[in-house]
Design a protein around this motif. Structure first.
Motif, PDB file in Angstrom:
ATOM      1  N   THR A  52       0.826  -1.202   0.000  1.00 57.24           N
ATOM      2  CA  THR A  52       0.000   0.000   0.000  1.00 57.24           C
ATOM      3  C   THR A  52       0.866   1.260   0.000  1.00 57.24           C
ATOM      4  OG1 THR A  52      -1.678   1.236   1.225  1.00 57.24           O
ATOM      5  CG2 THR A  52      -0.179  -0.110   2.535  1.00 57.24           C
ATOM      6  N   ASP A  53       0.262   2.355  -0.404  1.00 59.89           N
ATOM      7  CA  ASP A  53       0.890   3.675  -0.291  1.00 59.89           C
ATOM      8  C   ASP A  53       0.318   4.394   0.931  1.00 59.89           C
ATOM      9  OD1 ASP A  53      -1.719   3.945  -1.318  1.00 59.89           O
ATOM     10  OD2 ASP A  53      -1.234   5.833  -2.300  1.00 59.89           O
ATOM     11  N   SER A  54      -0.342   3.636   1.812  1.00 54.03           N
ATOM     12  CA  SER A  54      -1.061   4.242   2.929  1.00 54.03           C
ATOM     13  C   SER A  54      -0.230   4.221   4.202  1.00 54.03           C
ATOM     14  CB  SER A  54      -2.362   3.476   3.164  1.00 54.03           C
ATOM     15  OG  SER A  54      -3.095   4.084   4.190  1.00 54.03           O
ATOM     16  N   ASN A 188      -9.176   4.583  -6.737  1.00 60.05           N
ATOM     17  CA  ASN A 188      -8.290   3.496  -6.327  1.00 60.05           C
ATOM     18  C   ASN A 188      -8.642   2.174  -7.016  1.00 60.05           C
ATOM     19  OD1 ASN A 188      -6.488   1.969  -4.848  1.00 60.05           O
ATOM     20  ND2 ASN A 188      -7.278   2.536  -2.843  1.00 60.05           N
ATOM     21  N   THR A 219      -8.562  11.588  -0.713  1.00 56.99           N
ATOM     22  CA  THR A 219      -7.362  10.826  -0.350  1.00 56.99           C
ATOM     23  C   THR A 219      -6.188  11.035  -1.315  1.00 56.99           C
ATOM     24  OG1 THR A 219      -8.711   9.216   0.783  1.00 56.99           O
ATOM     25  CG2 THR A 219      -6.588   8.437   0.020  1.00 56.99           C
ATOM     26  N   ARG A 220      -6.489  10.998  -2.618  1.00 54.28           N
ATOM     27  CA  ARG A 220      -5.424  11.187  -3.626  1.00 54.28           C
ATOM     28  C   ARG A 220      -5.792  12.314  -4.607  1.00 54.28           C
ATOM     29  NH1 ARG A 220      -6.134   5.771  -2.800  1.00 54.28           N
ATOM     30  NH2 ARG A 220      -4.411   4.656  -1.800  1.00 54.28           N
ATOM     31  N   LYS A 260      -2.018   9.127   2.616  1.00 51.94           N
ATOM     32  CA  LYS A 260      -1.613   9.026   1.198  1.00 51.94           C
ATOM     33  C   LYS A 260      -1.000  10.364   0.763  1.00 51.94           C
ATOM     34  CE  LYS A 260      -4.688   5.523   1.545  1.00 51.94           C
ATOM     35  NZ  LYS A 260      -5.409   5.223   2.797  1.00 51.94           N
ATOM     36  N   ASP A 261      -1.764  11.166   0.008  1.00 53.52           N
ATOM     37  CA  ASP A 261      -1.237  12.440  -0.496  1.00 53.52           C
ATOM     38  C   ASP A 261      -0.462  13.238   0.558  1.00 53.52           C
ATOM     39  OD1 ASP A 261      -1.995  12.475  -3.138  1.00 53.52           O
ATOM     40  OD2 ASP A 261      -3.782  13.710  -2.842  1.00 53.52           O
ATOM     41  N   HIS A 346      -0.970   6.149  -8.157  1.00 49.84           N
ATOM     42  CA  HIS A 346      -0.264   5.665  -6.974  1.00 49.84           C
ATOM     43  C   HIS A 346       0.189   4.226  -7.094  1.00 49.84           C
ATOM     44  CE1 HIS A 346      -4.338   4.220  -6.480  1.00 49.84           C
ATOM     45  NE2 HIS A 346      -4.024   3.521  -5.426  1.00 49.84           N
ATOM     46  N   THR A 409       1.641  -1.063  -5.245  1.00 49.19           N
ATOM     47  CA  THR A 409       1.428   0.314  -4.773  1.00 49.19           C
ATOM     48  C   THR A 409       2.759   0.923  -4.364  1.00 49.19           C
ATOM     49  OG1 THR A 409      -0.256  -0.898  -3.539  1.00 49.19           O
ATOM     50  CG2 THR A 409      -0.423   1.494  -3.570  1.00 49.19           C
TER      51      THR A 409
END
Ligand code: F0G
Length: 462
Positions: A52-54, A188, A219-220, A260-261, A346, A409
């Motif tokens: 994940t990118d989280s 996503n 979120t993004r 995220k962002d 992402h 991700t």
């Protein structure tokens, strides 16, 4: 003629964390112990972590410096006001309710606005977002443009809302049964695909005619703004920050996963423009998260997020961030690997249906592909197919999404292009061995968001 010149990240590395690859036998053991679910692996067992990118971003020295300036007062922390100012300045919303992460904000929004029997249209579902809408008694309705479901279609804005589908829904159920339209930018589950500014303007116009709110899953949204700058006529000369502000101006509020962002390891918020809704949300947050000036976050985490917001909207940051994702995607395309086109913001999404046409969706091809990838190289990815889609709340049957994907991700500011090369080679090796691959059977299925904790075993061994 001007020669093409390379670009590079607008930072240099100051601290490193060692990583290592386990042996092939150890990886096989780890896979069995984790029930073929990459969520159940230990991080130490992973070589390159693309789950994940989280919450996985590397923070800057400026953010870390901000952590030392945490004002850990229970009420009225100065870091809350910094965060509020940053959100007001860059996103443009009036009222801010901090939450521990995105789903905390989704919980509040759903509780404030969704009533039993309501419908919540959205540009494709997201797992936690839809579940909160359902738990509040609502029914999610997918109104994304049809091409979003076609991994091979090369459209610039495959995250757009299908306005005709939305109008049909309004005609069928009535505007009073639709508390808001939930728009995510980027999308996503569609492969990180963006929404155009034109689509947002038209959505605003359509919903205003019916008195329906628009709530952004932000979120993004900064990555979405970058795609608008790159792809939409008329935006090339405008900054990502300006585009983000206009994009948000067509909505009435947002839920946000700052993980995220916003370049932090934890944090989120709910933003609203309506004072009455804010009153309700800032009252509810004390039940589920904490006082309305910290909402589940430490002062230092709010400071890191306020600074992360400022860094996230810089054009050179976004160029390098999305540029790295595109680097991996184009490498895979060159190797002939089927991925969702065009490459998203992402992540790169492998098309598991195209990898394994011999498997039915009941054999969980994306889950199996993620397991084969880990076994090959210790690269951890995430299933985004039938397991993530879960079951229909009324019939109890599996949702069978058209997209059966594995998500690679990319965490922000964490890995180098050399790591991306290793990943591409491993994916190519797994693709080369695709004919001999077999599917999985589910041996444990949790009730909510099953993909996190489900367990599997191979249908055939050997
Ligand atoms: N909305 C979107 C579009 C997301 O991608 C996520 C989280 C959330 C909401 C929920 O935010 O995790 O802070 O509670 N996505 C992560 C992912 C988990 O891996 O895609 P959260």
């Amino acid at each position: 003629m001007e020669r093409h010149r390379s670009w590079a990240e607008p930072w240099k590395v100051k601290v490193v964390e060692p990583i290592r690859m386990l042996t092939s036998e150890q990886r096989q053991e780890a896979l069995e112990a984790s029930g073929y679910n990459t969520f159940l692996l230990r991080s130490e067992e992973v070589y390159i972590d693309l789950l994940t990118d989280s919450g996985t971003s590397a923070m800057s020295d400026w953010q870390w410096a901000g952590m030392m300036l945490g004002d850990e007062a229970y009420a009225g922390s100065r870091n809350f006001y910094h965060l509020e100012e940053a959100i007001q300045q860059y996103y443009g919303y009036h009222y801010i309710v901090p939450t521990h992460q995105g789903r905390g904000a989704e919980n509040l929004l759903s509780k404030v606005l969704v009533r039993p029997g309501d419908y919540v249209p959205g540009n494709m579902y997201f797992t936690t977002t839809r579940l909160h809408q359902e738990l509040a008694g609502g029914t999610f309705v997918d109104v994304i443009v049809p091409e979003a479901h076609d991994p091979t279609y090369e459209g610039p804005f495959k995250g757009n809302v299908d306005l005709c589908a939305l109008e049909e829904l309004i005609a069928r159920v009535g505007a009073e049964r639709i508390p808001y339209v939930c728009v995510a930018g980027t999308v996503n589950m569609a492969g990180g695909q963006p929404v155009s500014m034109t689509n947002m303007r038209e959505l605003r116009e359509l919903t205003a005619r019916h008195g329906i709110r628009v709530m952004l899953d932000a979120t993004r949204a900064v990555e979405n703004a970058y795609f608008i700058q790159q792809r939409e006529p008329g935006f090339h000369e405008r900054s990502v920050a300006e585009i983000l502000r206009e994009f948000c101006s067509y909505t009435d509020g947002c839920t946000m996963s700052g993980k995220k962002d916003a370049l932090v390891n934890i944090g989120g918020w709910l933003a609203l423009n309506d004072a009455v809704l804010y009153e309700e949300a800032s009252n509810l947050v004390v039940v589920y998260e904490g006082l309305h000036t910290y909402g589940g976050m430490a002062g230092r985490d709010m400071e890191a997020m306020a600074r992360g917001i400022v860094e996230s909207v810089q054009d050179d940051h976004m160029h390098a961030r999305v540029g790295q994702v595109e680097y991996l995607g184009h490498k895979l395309i060159d190797l002939g690997v089927p991925i969702v086109r065009p490459v998203g913001g992402h992540a790169v999404y492998l098309d598991a249906k195209a990898f394994y046409p011999h498997m039915t969706q009941d054999q969980f091809p994306a889950q199996a592909l993620a397991a084969y990838l880990y076994a090959d190289s210790g690269v951890r990815a995430m299933e985004r197919g039938v397991v993530s889609a879960g079951r229909d709340a009324t019939t109890g049957k599996h949702h069978y999404p058209k997209l059966e994907l594995v998500r690679l991700t990319i965490p922000r500011r964490v890995y180098t292009q050399a790591h991306m090369d290793i990943v591409a080679e491993s994916v190519a090796a797994v693709y080369g061995a695709r004919a001999g691959a077999s599917g999985l059977t589910m041996i444990h299925e949790p009730r909510y968001l099953r993909f996190f904790q489900a367990r599997f075993k191979p249908l055939h061994t050997g």
